[in-house]
Design a protein around this motif. Structure first.
Motif, PDB file in Angstrom:
ATOM      1  N   ASP A  66       0.789  -1.124   0.071  1.00  0.00           N
ATOM      2  CA  ASP A  66      -0.155   0.141   0.296  1.00  0.00           C
ATOM      3  C   ASP A  66       0.825   1.205  -0.013  1.00  0.00           C
ATOM      4  N   LEU A  67       2.098   1.389   0.887  1.00  0.00           N
ATOM      5  CA  LEU A  67       2.880   2.613   0.939  1.00  0.00           C
ATOM      6  C   LEU A  67       3.367   2.695  -0.477  1.00  0.00           C
ATOM      7  N   GLN A  68       3.938   1.575  -1.023  1.00  0.00           N
ATOM      8  CA  GLN A  68       4.599   1.736  -2.196  1.00  0.00           C
ATOM      9  C   GLN A  68       3.780   2.236  -3.189  1.00  0.00           C
ATOM     10  N   ASP A  69       2.740   1.475  -3.341  1.00  0.00           N
ATOM     11  CA  ASP A  69       1.401   2.148  -4.360  1.00  0.00           C
ATOM     12  C   ASP A  69       1.230   3.721  -4.242  1.00  0.00           C
ATOM     13  N   ARG A  70       1.181   3.997  -2.920  1.00  0.00           N
ATOM     14  CA  ARG A  70       0.940   5.574  -2.932  1.00  0.00           C
ATOM     15  C   ARG A  70       2.186   6.207  -3.082  1.00  0.00           C
ATOM     16  N   ALA A  71       3.401   5.965  -2.818  1.00  0.00           N
ATOM     17  CA  ALA A  71       4.508   6.555  -2.984  1.00  0.00           C
ATOM     18  C   ALA A  71       4.802   6.771  -4.596  1.00  0.00           C
ATOM     19  N   ALA A  72       4.734   5.547  -5.316  1.00  0.00           N
ATOM     20  CA  ALA A  72       4.842   5.444  -6.691  1.00  0.00           C
ATOM     21  C   ALA A  72       3.905   6.572  -7.412  1.00  0.00           C
ATOM     22  N   LYS A  73       2.553   6.723  -6.823  1.00  0.00           N
ATOM     23  CA  LYS A  73       1.552   7.493  -7.543  1.00  0.00           C
ATOM     24  C   LYS A  73       2.135   9.023  -7.412  1.00  0.00           C
ATOM     25  N   ALA A  74       2.189   9.321  -5.901  1.00  0.00           N
ATOM     26  CA  ALA A  74       2.805  10.629  -5.559  1.00  0.00           C
ATOM     27  C   ALA A  74       3.952  11.054  -6.256  1.00  0.00           C
ATOM     28  N   VAL A  75       5.217  10.206  -6.323  1.00  0.00           N
ATOM     29  CA  VAL A  75       6.493  10.538  -7.103  1.00  0.00           C
ATOM     30  C   VAL A  75       6.129  10.722  -8.473  1.00  0.00           C
ATOM     31  N   GLY A  76       5.202   9.758  -9.071  1.00  0.00           N
ATOM     32  CA  GLY A  76       5.130   9.893 -10.658  1.00  0.00           C
ATOM     33  C   GLY A  76       4.208  11.171 -10.785  1.00  0.00           C
ATOM     34  N   ALA A  88       7.196  15.182  -2.391  1.00  0.00           N
ATOM     35  CA  ALA A  88       5.852  14.266  -2.489  1.00  0.00           C
ATOM     36  C   ALA A  88       6.194  13.099  -1.722  1.00  0.00           C
ATOM     37  N   LEU A  89       7.296  12.435  -1.792  1.00  0.00           N
ATOM     38  CA  LEU A  89       7.629  11.113  -1.344  1.00  0.00           C
ATOM     39  C   LEU A  89       7.475  11.135   0.227  1.00  0.00           C
ATOM     40  N   ALA A  90       8.129  12.303   0.694  1.00  0.00           N
ATOM     41  CA  ALA A  90       8.252  12.448   2.054  1.00  0.00           C
ATOM     42  C   ALA A  90       6.877  12.747   2.767  1.00  0.00           C
ATOM     43  N   THR A  91       6.086  13.498   1.937  1.00  0.00           N
ATOM     44  CA  THR A  91       4.753  13.980   2.433  1.00  0.00           C
ATOM     45  C   THR A  91       3.889  12.436   2.384  1.00  0.00           C
ATOM     46  N   VAL A  92       3.838  11.530   1.409  1.00  0.00           N
ATOM     47  CA  VAL A  92       3.249  10.412   1.360  1.00  0.00           C
ATOM     48  C   VAL A  92       3.704   9.693   2.732  1.00  0.00           C
ATOM     49  N   ASP A 175      -0.047  21.545  12.387  1.00  0.00           N
ATOM     50  CA  ASP A 175       0.035  20.483  11.540  1.00  0.00           C
ATOM     51  C   ASP A 175       1.437  20.084  11.300  1.00  0.00           C
ATOM     52  N   HIS A 176       1.823  18.981  10.778  1.00  0.00           N
ATOM     53  CA  HIS A 176       3.238  18.519  10.516  1.00  0.00           C
ATOM     54  C   HIS A 176       3.982  19.133   9.383  1.00  0.00           C
ATOM     55  N   VAL A 177       3.203  19.776   8.525  1.00  0.00           N
ATOM     56  CA  VAL A 177       3.834  20.505   7.180  1.00  0.00           C
ATOM     57  C   VAL A 177       5.232  21.183   7.550  1.00  0.00           C
ATOM     58  N   PRO A 178       4.934  22.181   8.177  1.00  0.00           N
ATOM     59  CA  PRO A 178       6.276  23.020   8.583  1.00  0.00           C
ATOM     60  C   PRO A 178       7.724  21.981   9.191  1.00  0.00           C
ATOM     61  N   LEU A 179       7.269  20.927  10.011  1.00  0.00           N
ATOM     62  CA  LEU A 179       8.203  20.010  10.209  1.00  0.00           C
ATOM     63  C   LEU A 179       9.064  19.496   9.270  1.00  0.00           C
ATOM     64  N   LEU A 180       8.282  18.938   8.354  1.00  0.00           N
ATOM     65  CA  LEU A 180       8.327  18.056   7.197  1.00  0.00           C
ATOM     66  C   LEU A 180       9.412  19.204   6.329  1.00  0.00           C
ATOM     67  N   ASN A 181       8.903  20.368   6.044  1.00  0.00           N
ATOM     68  CA  ASN A 181       9.885  21.286   5.003  1.00  0.00           C
ATOM     69  C   ASN A 181      11.094  21.664   5.910  1.00  0.00           C
ATOM     70  N   ALA A 182      11.116  21.664   7.323  1.00  0.00           N
ATOM     71  CA  ALA A 182      12.404  21.910   7.830  1.00  0.00           C
ATOM     72  C   ALA A 182      13.278  20.639   8.022  1.00  0.00           C
ATOM     73  N   ALA A 183      12.576  19.537   7.921  1.00  0.00           N
ATOM     74  CA  ALA A 183      13.434  18.349   7.747  1.00  0.00           C
ATOM     75  C   ALA A 183      14.077  18.370   6.359  1.00  0.00           C
ATOM     76  N   LEU A 184      13.345  18.544   5.488  1.00  0.00           N
ATOM     77  CA  LEU A 184      13.856  18.542   4.172  1.00  0.00           C
ATOM     78  C   LEU A 184      15.028  19.727   3.899  1.00  0.00           C
ATOM     79  N   ASP A 185      14.884  20.845   4.312  1.00  0.00           N
ATOM     80  CA  ASP A 185      15.814  21.774   4.260  1.00  0.00           C
ATOM     81  C   ASP A 185      17.122  21.464   5.220  1.00  0.00           C
ATOM     82  N   ALA A 186      16.866  21.209   6.291  1.00  0.00           N
ATOM     83  CA  ALA A 186      17.856  20.619   7.022  1.00  0.00           C
ATOM     84  C   ALA A 186      18.885  19.410   6.473  1.00  0.00           C
TER      85      ALA A 186
END
Length: 194
Positions: A66-76, A88-92, A175-186
Motif C-alpha cells: 500500500d505504501l509503495q503504491d501511494r509513493a509511486a503515484k505521488a512521485v510519478g 511528494a515522497l516524504a509527504t506520502v 500540522d506537521h507540514v512545517p516540520l516536514l519542510n524543516a527536515a527537508l531543508d536541514a
C-alpha cells in the motif's frame, strides 16, 4: 480441503490481521485474536503460518504494498524536479504513518517480523532506493545512502513524535507540514519557496 478454499482462508487470516492492526494497533495482533476474527480455531493459523512472525510478516507485506503504491503515484505525479518528487515522497510517507499508525508501526518492527521471508520488494527497500536516488540528484556531493538514511530517520521521528502528541505540544504547530519542510531543508539545503 481443496486449494481455492485453502488460499481463501489464508487470505481471510491476513485480512483479519490487517483489520485488527488498523483498528487496534500492532500490540493487538495475537494469533488467537486474528483466528477469532477470521472465524477459525486458534490453532488454524499454524497450518498456513507456522510462526506468529510469519503471519505478522504477511500482514506487514500488505502495508508495504500500500505504501509503495501511494509513493509511486505521488512521485510519478509530482513536478519533474527531484526536490519536488522528494517532497511528494516524504509527504506520502508521513501521511501514511499518521493515518495508518498500527500498520506503520508493524511494518518497521523487523524485530517482530520474519524479515528473511520478506523479499526486497515487500519491504521499504524499494521506496528507500527511490529516496537515495532523489537525494543523490539534489545533493550530488553527499553520500546519498547516508543522507537518505538520516532523512528517513528524521521523517520517522516526526511521524512517531507527532502521533504521540509530543511535537504538537512542544512546537505549538497545528500540522506537521512545517516540520516536514524543516527536515527537508536541514538535509537538502533550503528551497526557495517564493
Amino acid at each position: 480441503m481443496d486449494e481455492p478454499e485453502t488460499i481463501g482462508l489464508r487470505e481471510r487470516l491476513i485480512d483479519a490481521g490487517v483489520d485488527l492492526v488498523t483498528a487496534e494497533g500492532a500490540q493487538a495482533l495475537t494469533l488467537r485474536e486474528i483466528a477469532r476474527r477470521a472465524g477459525v480455531s486458534h490453532g488454524a493459523p499454524r497450518r498456513w503460518f507456522p510462526t506468529h512472525a510469519e503471519l505478522l510478516s504477511a500482514i506487514a507485506r500488505r502495508g508495504f504494498a500500500d505504501l509503495q503504491d501511494r509513493a509511486a503515484k505521488a512521485v510519478g505525479g509530482a513536478e519533474t524536479g527531484p526536490r519536488a518528487r522528494l517532497t511528494a515522497l516524504a509527504t506520502v510517507y508521513l501521511d501514511f504513518a499518521l493515518s495508518e499508525r498500527g500498520m506503520y508501526e508493524l511494518m518497521f518492527r523487523h524485530d517482530l517480523l520474519r524479515s528473511d521471508r520478506l523479499g526486497p520488494r515487500e519491504t521499504g527497500l524499494p521506496m528507500f532506493g527511490t529516496l537515495v536516488d532523489l537525494v543523490g540528484r539534489v545533493r550530488p556531493e553527499a553520500d546519498p545512502r547516508v543522507l537518505a538514511g538520516a532523512l528517513w530517520a528524521n521523517l520517522h521521528g516526526i511521524a512517531q513524535l507527532w502521533g504521540w502528541g509530543s511535537l504538537p505540544l512542544a512546537t505549538g504547530a497545528g500540522d506537521h507540514v512545517p516540520l516536514l519542510n524543516a527536515a527537508l531543508d536541514a538535509h537538502l539545503g533550503p528551497e526557495d519557496r517564493r
